[in-house]
Design a protein around this motif. Structure first.
Motif, PDB file in Angstrom:
ATOM      1  N   ILE A  62       0.839  -1.190   0.000  1.00 46.41           N
ATOM      2  CA  ILE A  62       0.000   0.000   0.000  1.00 46.41           C
ATOM      3  C   ILE A  62       0.881   1.249   0.000  1.00 46.41           C
ATOM      4  O   ILE A  62       1.618   1.507   0.962  1.00 46.41           O
ATOM      5  N   LEU A  63       0.806   2.013  -1.082  1.00 47.60           N
ATOM      6  CA  LEU A  63       1.583   3.252  -1.204  1.00 47.60           C
ATOM      7  C   LEU A  63       0.866   4.436  -0.565  1.00 47.60           C
ATOM      8  O   LEU A  63       1.502   5.291   0.053  1.00 47.60           O
ATOM      9  N   GLU A  64      -0.466   4.496  -0.770  1.00 47.28           N
ATOM     10  CA  GLU A  64      -1.257   5.622  -0.268  1.00 47.28           C
ATOM     11  C   GLU A  64      -2.612   5.130   0.198  1.00 47.28           C
ATOM     12  O   GLU A  64      -3.159   4.181  -0.367  1.00 47.28           O
ATOM     13  N   GLY A  65      -3.152   5.796   1.210  1.00 50.07           N
ATOM     14  CA  GLY A  65      -4.509   5.543   1.651  1.00 50.07           C
ATOM     15  C   GLY A  65      -4.632   4.483   2.723  1.00 50.07           C
ATOM     16  O   GLY A  65      -3.639   4.020   3.305  1.00 50.07           O
ATOM     17  N   SER A  66      -5.882   4.104   2.989  1.00 52.95           N
ATOM     18  CA  SER A  66      -6.188   3.069   3.971  1.00 52.95           C
ATOM     19  C   SER A  66      -7.474   2.388   3.566  1.00 52.95           C
ATOM     20  O   SER A  66      -8.296   2.948   2.844  1.00 52.95           O
ATOM     21  N   GLY A  67      -7.627   1.144   4.022  1.00 55.30           N
ATOM     22  CA  GLY A  67      -8.802   0.368   3.652  1.00 55.30           C
ATOM     23  C   GLY A  67      -8.841  -0.934   4.415  1.00 55.30           C
ATOM     24  O   GLY A  67      -8.271  -1.050   5.506  1.00 55.30           O
ATOM     25  N   THR A  68      -9.487  -1.928   3.799  1.00 58.92           N
ATOM     26  CA  THR A  68      -9.654  -3.224   4.433  1.00 58.92           C
ATOM     27  C   THR A  68      -9.289  -4.334   3.465  1.00 58.92           C
ATOM     28  O   THR A  68      -9.706  -4.310   2.305  1.00 58.92           O
ATOM     29  N   ALA A  69      -8.523  -5.308   3.964  1.00 56.10           N
ATOM     30  CA  ALA A  69      -8.234  -6.536   3.214  1.00 56.10           C
ATOM     31  C   ALA A  69      -9.242  -7.574   3.690  1.00 56.10           C
ATOM     32  O   ALA A  69      -9.290  -7.899   4.878  1.00 56.10           O
ATOM     33  N   HIS A  70     -10.056  -8.061   2.766  1.00 54.32           N
ATOM     34  CA  HIS A  70     -11.099  -9.037   3.091  1.00 54.32           C
ATOM     35  C   HIS A  70     -10.634 -10.441   2.725  1.00 54.32           C
ATOM     36  O   HIS A  70     -10.296 -10.705   1.569  1.00 54.32           O
ATOM     37  N   ASP A  71     -10.607 -11.324   3.706  1.00 52.51           N
ATOM     38  CA  ASP A  71     -10.301 -12.751   3.534  1.00 52.51           C
ATOM     39  C   ASP A  71     -11.629 -13.484   3.712  1.00 52.51           C
ATOM     40  O   ASP A  71     -12.081 -13.706   4.828  1.00 52.51           O
ATOM     41  N   TYR A  72     -12.269 -13.804   2.584  1.00 54.04           N
ATOM     42  CA  TYR A  72     -13.583 -14.450   2.631  1.00 54.04           C
ATOM     43  C   TYR A  72     -13.481 -15.924   2.999  1.00 54.04           C
ATOM     44  O   TYR A  72     -14.420 -16.490   3.552  1.00 54.04           O
ATOM     45  N   LYS A  93      -9.846 -16.772  -0.984  1.00 63.40           N
ATOM     46  CA  LYS A  93     -10.737 -15.820  -1.663  1.00 63.40           C
ATOM     47  C   LYS A  93     -10.605 -14.473  -0.955  1.00 63.40           C
ATOM     48  O   LYS A  93     -10.775 -14.392   0.270  1.00 63.40           O
ATOM     49  N   HIS A  94     -10.298 -13.429  -1.714  1.00 65.95           N
ATOM     50  CA  HIS A  94      -9.981 -12.140  -1.105  1.00 65.95           C
ATOM     51  C   HIS A  94     -10.392 -10.965  -1.971  1.00 65.95           C
ATOM     52  O   HIS A  94     -10.696 -11.128  -3.159  1.00 65.95           O
ATOM     53  N   ALA A  95     -10.380  -9.794  -1.366  1.00 66.59           N
ATOM     54  CA  ALA A  95     -10.586  -8.527  -2.061  1.00 66.59           C
ATOM     55  C   ALA A  95      -9.971  -7.418  -1.217  1.00 66.59           C
ATOM     56  O   ALA A  95      -9.915  -7.514   0.007  1.00 66.59           O
ATOM     57  N   ILE A  96      -9.533  -6.377  -1.891  1.00 68.34           N
ATOM     58  CA  ILE A  96      -9.000  -5.185  -1.236  1.00 68.34           C
ATOM     59  C   ILE A  96     -10.031  -4.078  -1.438  1.00 68.34           C
ATOM     60  O   ILE A  96     -10.531  -3.880  -2.549  1.00 68.34           O
ATOM     61  N   ALA A  97     -10.348  -3.357  -0.351  1.00 71.55           N
ATOM     62  CA  ALA A  97     -11.387  -2.332  -0.420  1.00 71.55           C
ATOM     63  C   ALA A  97     -10.868  -0.983   0.069  1.00 71.55           C
ATOM     64  O   ALA A  97     -10.179  -0.912   1.089  1.00 71.55           O
ATOM     65  N   ALA A  98     -11.215   0.068  -0.656  1.00 72.95           N
ATOM     66  CA  ALA A  98     -10.944   1.451  -0.233  1.00 72.95           C
ATOM     67  C   ALA A  98     -12.201   1.926   0.500  1.00 72.95           C
ATOM     68  O   ALA A  98     -12.963   2.747   0.003  1.00 72.95           O
ATOM     69  N   ASP A  99     -12.419   1.377   1.678  1.00 70.88           N
ATOM     70  CA  ASP A  99     -13.670   1.602   2.407  1.00 70.88           C
ATOM     71  C   ASP A  99     -13.512   2.521   3.618  1.00 70.88           C
ATOM     72  O   ASP A  99     -14.310   2.479   4.543  1.00 70.88           O
TER      73      ASP A  99
END
Length: 133
Positions: A62-72, A93-99
């Motif tokens: 992660i270079l910039e920002g903050s969010g959540t790494a989802h491990d489904y 199963k995963h996704a990265i979110a800018a939440d």
């Protein structure tokens, strides 16, 4: 093969299931089969489509920002911020979110290249294989 230099503003592949601005800078389409480098910008509120890498580990810096790494797979949701690295084991199963209300900018990708996934989304021809070494 010799050393080459690539720039994030000249990607040879973009995949919208990663984000509206997912640039594949180094990947099998550029001759790299054992390493990938993607440059990804997630707008506030945007997230990857949940996905699995069946043969690859995924590492996202992660270079910039903050969010959540989802491990489904394991029902885990981990916060991250600039300077963190998210590591996803094979088969999760995963996704990265800018939440968290801000843009997220990251670099990284699956290693080795996730050839089955790239074939599935049409980025590589069905008969693509790494060169013999």
């Amino acid at each position: 093969m010799a050393i080459r230099v690539f720039h994030r503003d000249h990607p040879t592949l973009r995949l919208s299931f990663i984000s509206k601005d997912a640039r594949f800078v180094i990947w099998p389409g550029t001759g790299a089969w054992t390493a990938n480098l993607n440059y990804v910008v997630l707008e506030p509120g945007e997230a990857n489509v949940p996905h699995i890498h069946t043969i690859s580990e995924d590492t996202i810096f992660i270079l910039e920002g903050s969010g959540t790494a989802h491990d489904y797979t394991n029902d885990i949701h981990l916060p991250f911020h600039a300077g963190c690295a998210v590591h996803v084991p094979i088969g999760v199963k995963h996704a990265i979110a800018a939440d968290r209300g801000v843009e997220v900018v990251s670099v990284g990708g699956p290693a080795p290249a996730d050839v089955p996934l790239l074939k599935k989304v049409g980025a590589l021809p069905p008969d693509s294989e790494p060169p013999s070494r």
